[in-house]
Motif scaffolding. Structure first.
Motif, short mmCIF file in Angstrom:
data_model
loop_
_atom_site.label_atom_id
_atom_site.label_comp_id
_atom_site.label_asym_id
_atom_site.label_seq_id
_atom_site.Cartn_x
_atom_site.Cartn_y
_atom_site.Cartn_z
N LEU A 128 -3.71 17.33 14.42
CA LEU A 128 -4.17 15.95 14.30
C LEU A 128 -4.60 15.40 15.65
N ALA A 129 -3.84 15.71 16.69
CA ALA A 129 -4.17 15.20 18.03
C ALA A 129 -5.51 15.74 18.50
N ALA A 153 -8.29 14.02 16.62
CA ALA A 153 -8.48 12.66 17.15
C ALA A 153 -9.23 12.69 18.47
N SER A 203 -4.64 10.43 8.03
CA SER A 203 -3.68 10.73 9.09
C SER A 203 -4.38 10.84 10.44
N ARG A 240 -4.03 8.75 14.04
CA ARG A 240 -3.83 9.41 15.33
C ARG A 240 -4.84 8.89 16.36
N GLU A 285 -3.94 7.21 19.93
CA GLU A 285 -4.51 7.70 21.19
C GLU A 285 -5.30 6.62 21.93
N ALA A 287 1.38 8.41 8.46
CA ALA A 287 1.60 8.99 9.79
C ALA A 287 2.95 9.69 9.90
N TRP A 293 -0.99 17.80 8.78
CA TRP A 293 -0.91 16.52 8.07
C TRP A 293 0.38 16.37 7.27
N THR A 351 3.63 16.59 10.49
CA THR A 351 3.59 15.89 11.77
C THR A 351 3.98 14.43 11.55
N PHE A 375 4.26 10.97 13.50
CA PHE A 375 4.00 10.20 14.71
C PHE A 375 3.99 8.70 14.41
N SER A 419 4.40 5.88 16.89
CA SER A 419 3.32 5.58 17.83
C SER A 419 2.37 4.50 17.33
#
Length: 253
Positions: free
Chosen positions: A62-63, A66, A91, A95, A99, A115, A178, A181, A183, A186
């Protein structure tokens, strides 16, 4: 189709569209004729290992997705923009918010994955992991998440598109991403305007799922339940979906 993304419209409101696990940038095609090209500029991006970016190596996280989306926005000269995400793309869009919150105008999730990921029982996880290699498992998942009510011709076409537009390694890695994870810490409390659009026939991402996750994290959440739709509103009810998306985004400044 340009390298790894598709564009539509030339309006001032810039919108990035991110597809789901079974899709690609081309999966947004049924929606495009119903969007306003005068008001919005849309870009539909392929993830690494998908669509026009098959063969592009990556960690398939995902990161990373993104970061790629933000890099594409940079290339397009987009400082601020809204994001639409379907399923897994919901999702990824969150992310992006995690970010670069200062760059996100608004979010629209279409049957969006929370998320926090998705909890699977053992039987369901076996089905989803089996879908990496078995197209029949992909068909079963699509049929289930649309309420078992749609023509087999469409189901077969969806599976064909998925198989043709995703590499197995990417498909498998994105499932882990997905589904497993988390997050949400955040993004919890973000004031960004967000709309979650779910189909009345979707047992996977229902209004109840959204209200038990998104509603806890986003104080400016709006929920829309589309009649006669399951998990794939882009295909099932494109006109109603376009209307719901644009009415919401039109209010964002």
């Amino acid at each position: 189709m340009t390298d790894g993304y598709r564009t539509f419209g030339h309006g001032d409101h810039r919108v990035m569209a991110l597809n789901g696990w079974f899709g690609s940038a081309e999966a947004w095609r049924p929606l495009l004729p119903h969007l306003d090209p005068q008001a919005f500029s849309f870009v539909c991006m392929d993830y690494r290992g998908y669509g026009a970016r098959k063969g592009v190596a990556g960690e398939y996280s995902l990161a990373e997705a993104a970061r790629d989306a933000l890099a594409l926005a940079d290339d397009l000269g987009w400082e601020r923009f809204s994001v639409i995400g379907h399923s897994m793309g919901g999702s990824v869009m969150q992310r992006i918010l995690a970010e670069a919150p200062e760059r996100v105008c608004a979010l629209v999730g279409v049957s969006p994955v929370p998320a926090s990921g998705i909890p699977f029982d053992a039987q369901s996880w076996k089905l989803f992991t089996g879908a990496v290699d078995d197209p029949l498992d992909r068909r079963t998942i699509i049929d289930f998440t649309t309420g078992g009510r749609l023509t087999g011709v469409w189901l077969d076409a969806m599976v064909e598109h998925s198989v043709a537009n995703s590499e197995k390694a990417a498909f498998a890695a994105y499932l882990e991403a997905w589904a497993r994870t988390d997050f949400h810490a955040s993004i919890a409390g973000s004031p960004v305007p967000i709309k979650a659009i779910v189909g009345e026939h979707d047992p996977a991402i229902s209004a109840e799922v959204v209200r038990s996750t998104f509603e806890k994290w986003y104080p400016n959440l709006e929920v829309d339940v589309l009649a006669n739709a399951g998990h794939y509103a882009v295909d099932e009810t494109p006109i109603a979906l376009a209307t719901s998306i644009e009415r919401f985004l039109a209010e964002v400044r």
